[in-house]
Design a protein around this motif. Structure first.
Motif, PDB file in Angstrom:
ATOM      1  N   PRO A  46       1.079   0.368 -17.818  1.00  0.00           N
ATOM      2  CA  PRO A  46       0.823  -0.914 -18.475  1.00  0.00           C
ATOM      3  C   PRO A  46       0.315  -1.963 -17.483  1.00  0.00           C
ATOM      4  CG  PRO A  46       3.183  -0.386 -18.519  1.00  0.00           C
ATOM      5  CD  PRO A  46       2.512   0.690 -17.760  1.00  0.00           C
ATOM      6  N   ASN A  47      -0.133  -3.092 -17.987  1.00  0.00           N
ATOM      7  CA  ASN A  47      -0.584  -4.188 -17.122  1.00  0.00           C
ATOM      8  C   ASN A  47       0.515  -4.562 -16.142  1.00  0.00           C
ATOM      9  OD1 ASN A  47      -2.175  -5.495 -19.965  1.00  0.00           O
ATOM     10  ND2 ASN A  47      -3.203  -4.723 -18.172  1.00  0.00           N
ATOM     11  N   GLY A  48       0.134  -4.729 -14.927  1.00  0.00           N
ATOM     12  CA  GLY A  48       1.082  -5.186 -13.922  1.00  0.00           C
ATOM     13  C   GLY A  48       2.010  -4.116 -13.413  1.00  0.00           C
ATOM     14  N   GLY A  50       1.283  -1.928 -11.170  1.00  0.00           N
ATOM     15  CA  GLY A  50       1.058  -1.652  -9.747  1.00  0.00           C
ATOM     16  C   GLY A  50      -0.050  -0.657  -9.460  1.00  0.00           C
ATOM     17  N   LYS A  51      -0.901  -0.367 -10.421  1.00  0.00           N
ATOM     18  CA  LYS A  51      -1.976   0.605 -10.204  1.00  0.00           C
ATOM     19  C   LYS A  51      -3.001   0.071  -9.207  1.00  0.00           C
ATOM     20  CE  LYS A  51      -3.259   0.473 -14.540  1.00  0.00           C
ATOM     21  NZ  LYS A  51      -2.387  -0.522 -15.155  1.00  0.00           N
ATOM     22  N   SER A  52      -3.480  -1.146  -9.490  1.00  0.00           N
ATOM     23  CA  SER A  52      -4.509  -1.706  -8.600  1.00  0.00           C
ATOM     24  C   SER A  52      -3.946  -1.921  -7.209  1.00  0.00           C
ATOM     25  CB  SER A  52      -5.008  -3.032  -9.153  1.00  0.00           C
ATOM     26  OG  SER A  52      -5.551  -2.846 -10.430  1.00  0.00           O
ATOM     27  N   THR A  53      -2.672  -2.328  -7.163  1.00  0.00           N
ATOM     28  CA  THR A  53      -2.042  -2.537  -5.859  1.00  0.00           C
ATOM     29  C   THR A  53      -2.037  -1.238  -5.066  1.00  0.00           C
ATOM     30  OG1 THR A  53      -0.677  -4.213  -6.886  1.00  0.00           O
ATOM     31  CG2 THR A  53       0.026  -3.418  -4.749  1.00  0.00           C
ATOM     32  N   THR A  54      -1.665  -0.145  -5.728  1.00  0.00           N
ATOM     33  CA  THR A  54      -1.649   1.143  -5.042  1.00  0.00           C
ATOM     34  C   THR A  54      -3.033   1.475  -4.505  1.00  0.00           C
ATOM     35  OG1 THR A  54       0.033   1.825  -6.607  1.00  0.00           O
ATOM     36  CG2 THR A  54      -0.994   3.558  -5.308  1.00  0.00           C
TER      37      THR A  54
HETATM   38  N1  ATP Z   1      -1.670 -10.703  -4.147  1.00  0.00           N
HETATM   39  C1  ATP Z   1      -0.586 -10.645  -4.932  1.00  0.00           C
HETATM   40  N2  ATP Z   1       0.447 -11.482  -4.712  1.00  0.00           N
HETATM   41  C2  ATP Z   1       1.543 -11.443  -5.480  1.00  0.00           C
HETATM   42  N3  ATP Z   1       1.701 -10.608  -6.493  1.00  0.00           N
HETATM   43  C3  ATP Z   1       0.712  -9.733  -6.781  1.00  0.00           C
HETATM   44  C4  ATP Z   1      -0.493  -9.725  -6.010  1.00  0.00           C
HETATM   45  N4  ATP Z   1      -1.317  -8.781  -6.522  1.00  0.00           N
HETATM   46  C5  ATP Z   1      -0.652  -8.227  -7.543  1.00  0.00           C
HETATM   47  N5  ATP Z   1       0.552  -8.791  -7.713  1.00  0.00           N
HETATM   48  C6  ATP Z   1       1.560  -8.431  -8.690  1.00  0.00           C
HETATM   49  O1  ATP Z   1       1.819  -7.081  -8.580  1.00  0.00           O
HETATM   50  C7  ATP Z   1       1.983  -6.508  -9.850  1.00  0.00           C
HETATM   51  C8  ATP Z   1       1.085  -5.307  -9.961  1.00  0.00           C
HETATM   52  O2  ATP Z   1      -0.241  -5.752 -10.015  1.00  0.00           O
HETATM   53  P1  ATP Z   1      -1.441  -4.737 -10.198  1.00  0.00           P
HETATM   54  O3  ATP Z   1      -2.697  -5.517 -10.160  1.00  0.00           O
HETATM   55  O4  ATP Z   1      -1.289  -3.639  -9.241  1.00  0.00           O
HETATM   56  O5  ATP Z   1      -1.205  -4.185 -11.668  1.00  0.00           O
HETATM   57  P2  ATP Z   1      -2.109  -3.195 -12.510  1.00  0.00           P
HETATM   58  O6  ATP Z   1      -1.287  -2.029 -12.757  1.00  0.00           O
HETATM   59  O7  ATP Z   1      -3.405  -2.992 -11.856  1.00  0.00           O
HETATM   60  O8  ATP Z   1      -2.312  -4.033 -13.818  1.00  0.00           O
HETATM   61  P3  ATP Z   1      -3.600  -4.125 -14.757  1.00  0.00           P
HETATM   62  O9  ATP Z   1      -3.536  -2.958 -15.649  1.00  0.00           O
HETATM   63  O10 ATP Z   1      -3.411  -5.389 -15.499  1.00  0.00           O
HETATM   64  O11 ATP Z   1      -4.777  -4.135 -13.907  1.00  0.00           O
HETATM   65  C9  ATP Z   1       1.681  -7.590 -10.856  1.00  0.00           C
HETATM   66  O12 ATP Z   1       2.898  -8.054 -11.389  1.00  0.00           O
HETATM   67  C10 ATP Z   1       1.034  -8.671 -10.074  1.00  0.00           C
HETATM   68  O13 ATP Z   1       1.409  -9.920 -10.558  1.00  0.00           O
END
Ligand code: ATP
Ligand code: MG
Lengths: 287, 264, 307
Positions: A46-48, A50-54
């Motif tokens: 789901p959104n948030g 942590g996929k993009s972070t990984t």
């Molecule tokens: N630079 C940052 N500083 C603080 N928190 C962050 C930062 N980047 C991401 N986050 C937090 O880390 C969590 C994971 O973010 P991420 O972008 O990895 O989600 P995602 O799985 O890619 O979501 P989406 O499907 O919406 O793209 C989110 O709650 C976001 O708010």
């Protein structure tokens, strides 16, 4: 080389430090995954979650708080690990004063490409992504789908062995999205490894060999797609034009069978991955 | 985090090491007269925000020019006190610029002084007094400039002009011209020194003037004016006939032996 | 995923080296990017203004006019180049970050140092080309004015019957000294050096904060303090004048900020002062030193920066 994973993530934890006193945020929690060379790996969640972070940690854009990530065995902290990677970030954007072709030349030169090789490669990529008509238009005027395709072309310009695609089909129309999926399938056939995230589960189901499902920063399921969605002790029957009568008879038969056999549900079929997704991620949300 | 600490450490260590170097380069550039000494704090207060910007923004020259333009506006309004004030700022901001001292003095000793001298609305006695006061002000300004740049031939030359044309103090004029020449001034300042001494009232000055003019004569650098003055001095100093210069042809009477200040 | 496979793979990999060609690519892209921000019309406007100023001054005497023109145009040029250096640098990094262009660039095999150097060079190249253009315009105007003013002054002397050879020679000397000389170019070079140092400082700040406003405000503060550096330094080096805390604070300021007054030769040039080679070497050397160290510190900050 073949037994070196294209991507390996070992017990990755990523904590974003809060600014001045505010609490830190744990975006990724002890995630491990391995992408084998030549496979298409889907990361969903789901959104948030942590996929993009990984992905950013894998590409060395963010530092791992704990654990480590490698590309073809080289730690992500080294620039050399990015020699053979193409990355398409979510909602990509480029220097808007350049046109499509110049953008590809720019990225090609960054990878050390020059001369005719670069030129022909850029034309090839424009053709591949269907951007020939936009080659001389400034990126500032590109639509979202065109940007996405340019992002893909840019990621491919230096013939990488690994493609990391963050929501490649977001904002792309159905036919464009179809093209992108076909491209991914073609990459696999050419032996290019792909790590991809998406929300569109049918699409993922179509292209991925393996998937990892993330929720709240944790990896909740991981494995081969066909294994994951096959539920061994359940059988699904999809009927066409079944009359209510027939359904009632089947129901009765199941009841009569007794023992462990139960009819869990009936109704219109859903994509199995979607069901799995909902099950896996439907845990009580932490604040 | 480790890198950030390293960065801070490098910045600090470099900061400490660079200071003697900066001190040396600044010293070098100051001795080459390329970089100004810092402004005195009192001056900034008087000039207001502009002065502050000048002190800290590296724009002293620009702001001096702005003050100079303001002074020019006041000049067209014949508001001499303001002209003096603005030129005061200008010379404080750019104390090493001889031109500013020269202009400041010129405005006072020539423009302001003449303005009062020919002002028909004032009583004659007052006119004379104001004339002298402003000429004196002009002289003071040049002397202030010379205190900072004692070897500037241009300022010495202007001081010579001032004494010659305005205060008619020919001894002082001769000293100033001579100083200008000794500090590398233009060739004619030597001759002018001689002319000025020749017109002074005391025999000492005449002797000096005679020495200069005779030397120039012997070096074949005589002009009609020079011969005129030389003959006058020979007479005044009772030079023996044998040592006098020959009466060469009819001597043209020069209208003005000195070209005078360039400005009108 | 045994240890052996990993290390054997790692052994085969050569590190990505610094590449001038890549830096050039980045610098060129930065320069064109800035050019599209409507910088050129601004530059042209500046040239027109300078030209108007050069011919439009009220004349008291030719020397004053030439010198005033030089002071004004060089002063404005200095402000312009510093403002441009700071603002452009402050905008660039946050913009790349916001647009995620930085992600696509740094996910290529691009060392972060190359990226930083490319950005810096791009800004500096644009400042340099602007200065070269304006230097050419200034030189042309000065040259035209010089001969015009000399002729006018001589004819005035003539009409006043004061055109003695001495007076004409003095006029020629004055006009030549105030007119077009090599010193003008050295003054422009000093302006460039100062702008380059300030730009490097702005890049460092931009990497620390990636906030445009912060970078601009602090960079301007450092620019201002940098001009009073000599004063602070002399204060610090004086024995026992004030409390320890004030001294430590002044010391830190002096340590962090570059001494920008070292490049303030513009006024002297407008006064007709001659710039010797030693001064050029010293200024260039110290500017290079500042830039090297500040860039290195910037690299240390940026190399582990979370994007
Ligand atoms: N630079 C940052 N500083 C603080 N928190 C962050 C930062 N980047 C991401 N986050 C937090 O880390 C969590 C994971 O973010 P991420 O972008 O990895 O989600 P995602 O799985 O890619 O979501 P989406 O499907 O919406 O793209 C989110 O709650 C976001 O708010
Ligand atoms: Mg995402």
């Amino acid at each position: 080389m073949s037994d070196t994973p294209a991507v390996s993530v070992n017990h990755l934890t990523k904590v974003f430090k809060g600014s001045l006193g505010k609490g830190a945020f744990r975006a990724v929690h002890d995630v491990s995954l391995t992408v084998k060379p030549g496979e298409v790996y889907g990361l969903i969640g789901p959104n948030g979650s942590g996929k993009s972070t990984t992905m950013k940690v894998i590409l060395g854009l963010l530092n791992a708080t704990e654990g480590d990530t490698r590309i073809f065995g080289i730690p992500s902290t080294e620039v050399a690990s990015r020699r053979s990677v193409g990355f398409l970030p979510e909602n990509p954007y480029f220097y808007k004063h350049l046109n499509g072709r110049e953008t590809l030349h720019f990225y090609g030169k960054l990878c050390g490409m020059t001369g005719d090789h670069l030129k022909s490669r850029a034309e090839e990529m424009l053709a591949l992504t269907g951007l020939e008509d936009a080659a001389t238009r400034r990126v500032g005027g590109f639509s979202k789908g065109m940007l996405q395709r340019l992002g893909l072309a840019q990621a491919l310009i230096h013939e990488p062995q690994l493609l990391v695609l963050d929501e490649p089909t977001a904002g792309v129309d159905p036919s464009g999205s179809r093209i992108i999926r076909d491209l991914i399938i073609e990459f696999r056939s050419r032996g290019i490894t792909v790590l991809v995230t998406s929300h569109l589960l049918e699409q993922m189901q179509e292209v991925c060999d393996r998937v990892g499902i993330m929720a709240h920063g944790r990896m909740v399921r991981e494995g081969r797609l066909d294994e994951l969605i096959a539920v061994e002790n359940q059988t699904e029957m999809v009927l066409e034009n079944a009359s209510p009568d027939l359904l009632a008879k089947i129901n009765a038969l199941v009841k009569a069978e007794g023992g462990g056999t139960r009819l869990l549900r009936s109704g219109h079929p859903r994509t199995t991955l979607e069901r799995l997704f909902l099950e896996a991620t439907n845990e009580p949300k932490k604040p | 985090m480790k890198r950030k600490l390293q960065a801070a450490a490098v910045l600090l260590i470099f900061g400490v090491l660079k200071m003697p170097l900066e001190q040396r380069v600044t010293h070098d550039l100051r001795t080459m007269h390329l970089v100004d000494e810092p402004l005195h704090l009192g001056v900034k207060g008087n000039m207001g925000q502009m002065g502050l910007a000048a002190a800290f923004g590296g724009l002293r020259g620009l702001i001096a020019t702005v003050f100079q333009l303001r002074a020019h506006v006041e000049f067209t309004r014949v508001n001499w006190a303001q002209v003096d004030k603005y030129y005061g700022f200008v010379t404080q901001l750019q104390p090493r610029n001889a031109r500013y001292w020269e202009e400041a003095s010129w405005h006072m000793a020539y423009n302001a002084a003449s303005y009062y001298l020919y002002n028909k609305e004032l009583k004659p006695a007052l006119r004379g007094q104001l004339f002298h006061e402003y000429v004196q002000r002009g002289t003071t300004i040049l002397n202030e400039g010379l205190a900072l740049m004692p070897d500037n031939p241009r300022l010495w030359q202007k001081l010579g002009d001032l004494h010659w044309n305005r205060s008619k103090d020919f001894k002082a004029s001769g000293d100033a011209y001579l100083s200008s020449f000794q500090h590398g001034g233009l060739n004619f300042t030597e001759r002018f020194a001689g002319f000025a001494y020749a017109q002074a009232n005391d025999p000492d000055s005449w002797t000096k003037g005679y020495a200069i003019l005779k030397k120039l004569y012997d070096e074949k650098k005589a002009t009609p004016g020079l011969i005129e003055f030389l003959k006058m001095l020979e007479q005044n100093l009772h030079i023996p006939a044998a040592q006098r210069i020959p009466d060469a042809g009819p001597v043209r009477r020069a209208t003005d032996p000195q070209a005078g200040p360039l400005r009108q | 995923m045994s240890e052996a496979t990993q290390s054997s793979a790692a052994v085969n990999v050569a590190p990505v080296r610094f590449s001038p060609r890549r830096v050039w690519t980045l610098a060129y892209a930065t320069m064109t990017q800035l050019m599209r921000m409507k910088i050129l019309p601004f530059l042209l406007l500046f040239c027109v203004l300078v030209a108007a100023m050069g011919f439009g001054f009220s004349t008291i005497n030719p020397e004053q006019q030439l010198s005033q023109f030089k002071t004004m145009s060089l002063g404005v040029l200095q402000v312009f180049s510093i403002v441009f250096g700071i603002v452009a640098t402050a905008l660039l990094l946050p913009k790349d970050l916001d647009d995620r262009t930085l992600y696509t660039i740094l996910s290529k095999p691009v060392p972060r140092f190359d990226y930083l150097l490319g950005k810096l060079l791009g800004v500096l190249m644009l400042i340099a080309s602007g200065l070269v253009i304006i230097d050419a315009v200034l030189s042309l105007i000065l040259w035209l004015q010089q001969s015009m003013l000399f002729d006018a002054a001589v004819s005035q002397l003539h009409s006043e019957k004061q055109d003695t050879p001495e007076a004409v020679a003095q006029m020629r000397e004055i006009v030549a000294r105030q007119g077009l000389t090599w010193n003008l170019h050295w003054a422009v070079w000093a302006i460039f050096l100062k702008a380059a140092v300030v730009t490097t400082v702005a890049l460092l700040l931009s990497c620390i904060a990636s906030s445009t406003l912060f970078t601009i405000v602090i960079a301007f503060c450092i620019t201002i303090i940098g001009h009073g550096h000599a004063m602070i330094r002399e204060f610090v080096l004086q024995p026992n004048l004030s409390s320890a805390s004030v001294r430590i604070a002044s010391f830190l300021l002096a340590a962090i900020c570059p001494d920008l007054a070292q490049f303030d030769v513009v006024d002297s040039v407008a006064n007709g002062e001659v710039i010797p080679w030693t001064a050029v070497y010293e200024m260039t050397g110290i500017a290079a030193l500042y830039m090297t160290v500040y860039l290195f510190v910037t690299h240390l900050v940026f190399v582990e920066k979370e994007l």
